[in-house]
Design an enzyme around this catalytic site. Structure first.
Site, short mmCIF file in Angstrom:
data_model
loop_
_atom_site.label_atom_id
_atom_site.label_comp_id
_atom_site.label_asym_id
_atom_site.label_seq_id
_atom_site.Cartn_x
_atom_site.Cartn_y
_atom_site.Cartn_z
CB SER A 138 -0.73 4.24 30.30
OG SER A 138 -0.63 5.32 31.18
CE LYS A 164 -0.37 3.69 34.10
NZ LYS A 164 0.93 3.00 34.25
CE LYS A 166 0.42 7.88 33.67
NZ LYS A 166 1.50 7.33 34.51
CG ASP A 191 0.43 5.49 37.39
OD1 ASP A 191 0.81 5.78 38.54
OD2 ASP A 191 1.22 5.28 36.44
CD GLU A 216 1.41 2.27 37.73
OE1 GLU A 216 0.43 2.02 37.00
OE2 GLU A 216 2.55 2.43 37.29
CG ASP A 241 5.95 2.96 38.09
OD1 ASP A 241 7.16 2.68 37.96
OD2 ASP A 241 5.34 3.64 37.22
CE LYS A 265 6.83 2.40 34.34
NZ LYS A 265 6.67 3.85 34.71
N GLY A 293 5.42 0.94 31.19
CA GLY A 293 5.95 1.58 29.98
C GLY A 293 6.55 2.93 30.30
O1 LIG Z 1 2.42 4.05 27.64
C1 LIG Z 1 3.42 4.00 28.36
O2 LIG Z 1 4.57 3.78 27.90
C2 LIG Z 1 3.26 4.18 29.84
C3 LIG Z 1 2.80 5.53 30.17
C4 LIG Z 1 2.90 5.82 31.65
O3 LIG Z 1 1.99 5.46 32.37
C5 LIG Z 1 4.03 6.60 32.11
C6 LIG Z 1 4.57 7.49 31.21
C7 LIG Z 1 5.62 8.32 31.57
C8 LIG Z 1 6.12 8.24 32.84
C9 LIG Z 1 5.59 7.35 33.76
C10 LIG Z 1 4.56 6.49 33.41
C11 LIG Z 1 4.09 5.53 34.45
O4 LIG Z 1 3.81 4.35 34.20
O5 LIG Z 1 4.03 5.90 35.61
MG LIG Z 2 3.34 4.40 36.88
#
Ligand SMILES: O=C(O)CCC(=O)c1ccccc1C(=O)O
Ligand SMILES: [Mg+2]
Length: 375
Positions: A138, A164, A166, A191, A216, A241, A265, A293
């Site tokens: 991500s 992924k 953001k 995401d 996402e 999520d 998660k 994550g």
């Molecule tokens: O690398 C990771 O642990 C996931 C990173 C990530 O997308 C995330 C990180 C912090 C808060 C929310 C998210 C998410 O998945 O939405």
């Molecule tokens: Mg997410």
């Protein structure tokens, strides 16, 4: 047979991320977290990690609310009567509403301890079968598109199985177009962390032409209805999520058509048992899942790896290598990714050793709770 637990230690850690991680709701640089250690009469330790952040951006939980819930309610509930199996904990914790990340941290420590007492790997105890898991990465919002392309290049070269990105209003269609042009064949997803509303449907429809694996959580963190409306307007699958915090949320989302994929998660849904139930439901309904994550340290990462061995985790997750996040993680060996794969360790419990020297280095304060009934 009851599970022996003599005492629980809560530790509050501060760890610096190698580089800042930016989402639509804010930037992370220091990660605060709670490590939970549950110790039995033979001195065997089980480990859990709270994935709550310092600020209530992703959900209402924070490191401090988790500490409060653990100290005042959850640890006392754990000690209130004998426990025969970790799967009994969700029912015991049901007396406390929500606070899923706090529950999951303690439940995770008990699962690890129980697996070690039985001498089996946690992933097997959960019913997992995979010996290696596929992972993606991500990537946070970057200062410029050129920076983003460079970062993606690096992770593609390392073999990560999907990228992924953001997104947020103003950092979406044009960015994804540029990424697609530079990487026409890379498995790609976006995401939004709830940055949009239904009024943005046209903008999100414009993403359909880029062949994303999924989008996402575009809409509100507690929404299922608007996501169902949006899904009907899109070709790209939606993945939820934030909106799925329980088995019942997952069931309702699938009934409404709010998504076609679910990000599981462990912390968000309140623990491994609830995560497994959501996995089983999705398997039954033919809906793929993957493991999300929360910028975890090694203990949380190990739990993510264990749950990902279940058969319906068919899409690459966000559990990247330890070195992607940390100069030095708190487990040995650290989580390594080779060719986009993590080999699942076969040692009892979470399968990684907690490195107490590193834990001590990162610990700000700690507190020990004795079980009155075994003292
Ligand atoms: O690398 C990771 O642990 C996931 C990173 C990530 O997308 C995330 C990180 C912090 C808060 C929310 C998210 C998410 O998945 O939405
Ligand atoms: Mg997410």
């Amino acid at each position: 047979m009851t599970i022996s637990i003599e005492y629980v230690i809560l530790r509050h850690l501060h760890m610096e991320l190698k580089s800042p991680f930016t989402t639509s709701f804010g930037t992370f640089q220091t990660k605060e977290l709670i490590l939970v250690e549950a110790v039995d009469c033979d001195g065997v330790s089980g480990w859990g990690e709270s994935v709550a952040f310092s600020a209530p951006w992703y959900s209402e939980e924070t490191v401090k609310t988790n500490w409060h819930m653990l100290e005042e309610f959850l640890v006392p509930l754990l000690f209130s009567e004998p426990l025969r199996h970790p799967a009994e904990l969700p029912e015991r914790f049901a007396a406390i509403r929500q606070n899923n990340m706090a529950k999951a941290a303690l439940e995770g420590a008990v699962w690890d301890l129980y697996a070690k007492q039985l001498g089996v790997p946690l992933y097997r105890l959960l019913g997992g079968t995979k010996r290696e898991i596929e992972v993606g990465v991500s990537i946070g919002i970057q200062p410029t598109v050129a920076d983003l392309l460079q970062v993606i290049e690096r992770y593609v070269a390392q073999g990560y199985r999907r990228i992924k990105v953001k997104i947020k209003p103003g950092w979406d269609v044009d960015v994804i177009r540029d990424v697609r042009r530079a990487f026409p064949d890379v498995p790609l997803m976006a995401d939004a962390n709830s940055a949009y509303t239904l009024a943005d449907a046209k903008r999100l429809q414009a993403l359909d032409e880029f062949g994303l694996m999924m989008i996402e959580q575009p809409l509100a963190a507690d929404d299922l209805i608007d996501h169902a409306r949006l899904q009907a307007l899109l070709e790209t699958p939606l993945c939820l999520d934030e909106s799925v915090r329980s088995y019942d949320d997952a069931r309702k989302a699938l009934e409404l058509g709010s998504c076609r994929i679910i990000n599981i998660k462990i912390g968000r849904v309140g623990g491994l048992e609830e995560a497994r139930r959501i996995h089983d439901l999705c398997l039954e309904r033919g809906v793929p899942v993957w493991c999300g994550g929360m910028l975890e340290a090694g203990v949380g990462r190990a739990h993510n790896i264990a749950i990902t061995t279940l058969e319906n985790f068919t899409l690459p997750g966000d559990t990247a290598a330890s070195s992607h996040y940390w100069e030095r993680d708190i487990i040995t060996p650290e989580v390594e990714v080779q060719g986009g794969l993590i080999r699942v360790p076969d040692a009892p419990g979470i399968g990684y050793d907690v490195d107490r020297r590193q834990v001590e280095r990162y610990t700000q304060f700690a507190k020990l709770f004795h079980c009155a009934t075994t003292a």
